[in-house]
Design an enzyme around this catalytic site. Structure first.
Site, PDB file in Angstrom:
ATOM      1  N   GLU A 106     -51.777  -8.530  -1.540  1.00 56.52           N
ATOM      2  CA  GLU A 106     -53.026  -8.712  -0.806  1.00 56.52           C
ATOM      3  C   GLU A 106     -53.223  -7.689   0.311  1.00 56.52           C
ATOM      4  O   GLU A 106     -54.326  -7.562   0.861  1.00 56.52           O
ATOM      5  CB  GLU A 106     -53.067 -10.120  -0.195  1.00 56.52           C
ATOM      6  CG  GLU A 106     -53.117 -11.256  -1.208  1.00 56.52           C
ATOM      7  CD  GLU A 106     -54.443 -11.337  -1.941  1.00 56.52           C
ATOM      8  OE1 GLU A 106     -55.406 -10.671  -1.496  1.00 56.52           O
ATOM      9  OE2 GLU A 106     -54.520 -12.032  -2.958  1.00 56.52           O
TER      10      GLU A 106
ATOM     11  N   GLU B 273     -31.567 -14.350 -10.953  1.00 54.82           N
ATOM     12  CA  GLU B 273     -31.319 -14.601  -9.528  1.00 54.82           C
ATOM     13  C   GLU B 273     -29.844 -14.712  -9.193  1.00 54.82           C
ATOM     14  O   GLU B 273     -29.471 -14.736  -8.026  1.00 54.82           O
ATOM     15  CB  GLU B 273     -32.036 -15.868  -9.086  1.00 54.82           C
ATOM     16  CG  GLU B 273     -31.480 -17.153  -9.644  1.00 54.82           C
ATOM     17  CD  GLU B 273     -32.219 -18.357  -9.083  1.00 54.82           C
ATOM     18  OE1 GLU B 273     -31.565 -19.137  -8.370  1.00 54.82           O
ATOM     19  OE2 GLU B 273     -33.421 -18.507  -9.347  1.00 54.82           O
TER      20      GLU B 273
END
Length: 271
Positions: free
Chosen positions: A81, A112
């Site tokens: 953004e 992960e």
């Protein structure tokens, strides 16, 4: 004291499948209300982080978000953004997720759990001493995050982590740990709920504060936003009408010529 994962604690609510829709929604909303209080408590830590990020970025440093699963997706979202909202290049704030872009839509098995991969991903961007790494890990135990923070700190990068537990391994590797303790999730262990909401709020606060202090906002306006659609062009036109006192058609033309509200204002006032 043994490390206790509050994020894995048993929900305060039982027999969820027997509840009415209204009961579930009311109870979830009660739990969501606890997030704001938890974030309020860590504002001094967020303040410290922002105040240390800004001078580094003024010297060319970047901000990296790094996480796995929901946490990683939230970091990528916030980073994505920055260019449209503040007109900064995509290289300014970078979101990294365990497993790469494929993990944005689907889990990547065991991604992960690799303690070395986070630092390898940072090296793909030539991470250096002016950069800041903010790990995002609800549990505070994700190896991808913990390993990256440990190595980044050792190489002189500023490190932070946003987590939902106190005294976690990830926090131990961070210069500025941000421990947002929201309590047990409505669905036990589902950290996409309150923990994820807390992470999103903190990320918004970090990036927005940094961008404001870097001069990417004027008054309360996004004067450097990208003009990527009609809505934003209309918004920019209104800003110029207010700032320069000129007709809408002239404001729109100036905006499209100069590419941003700020540049249009500078050009007009410069003349």
């Amino acid at each position: 004291m043994a490390f206790e994962k509050i994020t894995e604690a048993t929900s305060l609510y039982g027999d969820l499948e027997k509840k009415t829709t209204r009961e579930m929604l009311e109870e979830m909303n009660v739990e969501n209300g606890k997030v704001i209080q938890a974030v309020q408590k860590v504002i001094p830590r967020i303040e410290e982080l922002v105040n240390r990020i800004v001078p580094r970025m003024q010297q060319g440093g970047r901000l990296f978000y790094l996480g796995a699963g929901t946490s990683g997706r939230l970091g990528v979202l916030d980073a994505s953004e920055i260019p449209p909202t503040f007109g900064m290049p995509p290289s300014c704030v970078i979101g990294l997720i365990a497993g790469g872009d494929a993990a944005l839509r689907a889990p990547v098995e065991r991604a992960e759990d690799d303690v070395r991969q986070g630092w390898k991903d940072l090296l793909q961007h030539q991470a250096g001493v002016l950069d800041t790494v903010v790990g995002i890990a609800a549990s505070g135990t994700t190896p991808y995050v913990t390993g990256a923070l440990q190595t980044a700190r050792r190489h002189g990068l500023l490190t932070s982590v946003i987590t939902g537990n106190s005294g976690s391994p990830a926090a131990a590797e961070a210069d500025i740990p941000i421990e947002v303790i929201v309590g047990p999730e409505y669905v036990t262990g589902s950290s996409r709920m309150k923990s994820g909401t807390a992470q999103k709020l903190v990320l918004n606060m970090i990036s927005t504060s940094v961008m404001i202090k870097l001069g990417r906002v004027k008054g309360n306006r996004m004067v450097h936003m990208q003009l990527s659609n009609r809505k934003l062009i209309d918004r920019g036109t209104r800003m110029l009408v207010e700032a320069l006192g000129i007709p809408g058609e002239q404001a729109r033309a100036l905006l499209l010529i100069h590419g941003s509200v700020q540049r249009a204002i500078e050009k007009c006032k410069g003349e």
